[in-house]
Write a protein that holds these residues in place. Structure first.
Motif, PDB file in Angstrom:
ATOM      1  N   LEU A  88       7.333   7.663   4.403  1.00 53.86           N
ATOM      2  CA  LEU A  88       6.305   6.668   4.081  1.00 53.86           C
ATOM      3  C   LEU A  88       5.912   5.855   5.311  1.00 53.86           C
ATOM      4  O   LEU A  88       4.751   5.464   5.452  1.00 53.86           O
ATOM      5  CB  LEU A  88       6.790   5.743   2.962  1.00 53.86           C
ATOM      6  CG  LEU A  88       6.888   6.396   1.586  1.00 53.86           C
ATOM      7  CD1 LEU A  88       7.659   5.500   0.623  1.00 53.86           C
ATOM      8  CD2 LEU A  88       5.502   6.715   1.046  1.00 53.86           C
ATOM      9  N   ARG A  92       0.055   8.342   6.518  1.00 51.82           N
ATOM     10  CA  ARG A  92      -0.909   7.669   5.651  1.00 51.82           C
ATOM     11  C   ARG A  92      -1.533   8.681   4.688  1.00 51.82           C
ATOM     12  O   ARG A  92      -2.405   8.330   3.900  1.00 51.82           O
ATOM     13  CB  ARG A  92      -2.030   7.008   6.475  1.00 51.82           C
ATOM     14  CG  ARG A  92      -1.581   5.933   7.446  1.00 51.82           C
ATOM     15  CD  ARG A  92      -0.882   4.732   6.878  1.00 51.82           C
ATOM     16  NE  ARG A  92      -1.414   4.200   5.640  1.00 51.82           N
ATOM     17  CZ  ARG A  92      -0.689   3.507   4.751  1.00 51.82           C
ATOM     18  NH1 ARG A  92       0.580   3.277   4.972  1.00 51.82           N
ATOM     19  NH2 ARG A  92      -1.228   3.068   3.658  1.00 51.82           N
ATOM     20  N   ARG A  97       2.317  10.774   0.643  1.00 49.37           N
ATOM     21  CA  ARG A  97       2.842   9.471   0.234  1.00 49.37           C
ATOM     22  C   ARG A  97       3.174   9.441  -1.256  1.00 49.37           C
ATOM     23  O   ARG A  97       4.202   8.915  -1.657  1.00 49.37           O
ATOM     24  CB  ARG A  97       1.845   8.359   0.587  1.00 49.37           C
ATOM     25  CG  ARG A  97       1.735   8.139   2.106  1.00 49.37           C
ATOM     26  CD  ARG A  97       0.825   6.974   2.446  1.00 49.37           C
ATOM     27  NE  ARG A  97       1.386   5.706   2.018  1.00 49.37           N
ATOM     28  CZ  ARG A  97       2.323   5.021   2.655  1.00 49.37           C
ATOM     29  NH1 ARG A  97       2.839   5.513   3.766  1.00 49.37           N
ATOM     30  NH2 ARG A  97       2.751   3.865   2.201  1.00 49.37           N
ATOM     31  N   TYR A 101       6.799   8.654  -2.690  1.00 51.72           N
ATOM     32  CA  TYR A 101       7.032   7.540  -3.622  1.00 51.72           C
ATOM     33  C   TYR A 101       7.709   8.024  -4.908  1.00 51.72           C
ATOM     34  O   TYR A 101       8.662   7.399  -5.390  1.00 51.72           O
ATOM     35  CB  TYR A 101       5.722   6.842  -3.989  1.00 51.72           C
ATOM     36  CG  TYR A 101       5.312   5.747  -3.043  1.00 51.72           C
ATOM     37  CD1 TYR A 101       6.153   4.674  -2.769  1.00 51.72           C
ATOM     38  CD2 TYR A 101       4.067   5.759  -2.440  1.00 51.72           C
ATOM     39  CE1 TYR A 101       5.768   3.655  -1.911  1.00 51.72           C
ATOM     40  CE2 TYR A 101       3.665   4.751  -1.583  1.00 51.72           C
ATOM     41  CZ  TYR A 101       4.531   3.699  -1.322  1.00 51.72           C
ATOM     42  OH  TYR A 101       4.146   2.688  -0.473  1.00 51.72           O
ATOM     43  N   SER A 124       3.355   2.455  -5.196  1.00 49.33           N
ATOM     44  CA  SER A 124       2.587   3.696  -5.143  1.00 49.33           C
ATOM     45  C   SER A 124       1.298   3.562  -5.946  1.00 49.33           C
ATOM     46  O   SER A 124       0.221   3.973  -5.494  1.00 49.33           O
ATOM     47  CB  SER A 124       3.422   4.856  -5.684  1.00 49.33           C
ATOM     48  OG  SER A 124       2.684   6.051  -5.687  1.00 49.33           O
TER      49      SER A 124
END
Length: 141
Positions: A88, A92, A97, A101, A124
């Protein structure tokens, strides 16, 4: 013939037919698969379609899954949250991500840290909603 023999023959014929069909069917290209999935690998007509730009995300997730598996084999599941947090901090990319998450929240549930898992999923969700606000509105037909 006994009932089991008939069932065995029927099953064998079904499998043989399915196998010959699978071997004769043309393989789907990556573009065909991309057209059927959204950016998260879910099937259906999502707004975010997998295209060439998503291929590095798929590669990163594949590497991450292999590392996860090695951690689990080595009995180092407690190190997984740090791995996901590191991912994370380094990317980006929304696909990677979201994956990180979800798996971070799952890892946080293992020692029964429900509050931390909920906080992770809320973070998230906040990112997903912010990304949606920046995306162009879908066109109506």
């Amino acid at each position: 013939m006994t009932r089991n023999t008939v069932l065995a023959f029927a099953l064998g014929a079904l499998l043989a037919g399915g196998l010959s069909y699978a071997l004769a069917a043309p393989r789907a290209s990556m573009d065909d698969a991309a057209a059927l999935t959204d950016g998260y690998g879910h099937h259906g007509g999502g707004m975010m379609r997998m295209r060439g730009a998503a291929l590095p995300a798929r590669a990163a997730i594949g590497d991450l899954r292999r590392i996860e598996r090695l951690y689990l084999i080595d009995g180092r599941a407690k190190d997984l949250p740090a791995l996901y947090k590191d991912v994370l901090a380094k990317t980006r990319n929304p696909i990677v991500r979201t994956y990180a998450y979800r798996h971070l929240a799952h890892a946080q549930l293992k020692p029964a840290n429900l509050d931390q898992a909920i906080a992770t999923l809320k973070q998230s969700l906040d990112e997903d909603l912010a990304r949606l606000d920046k995306a162009p509105a879908p066109e109506r037909q």
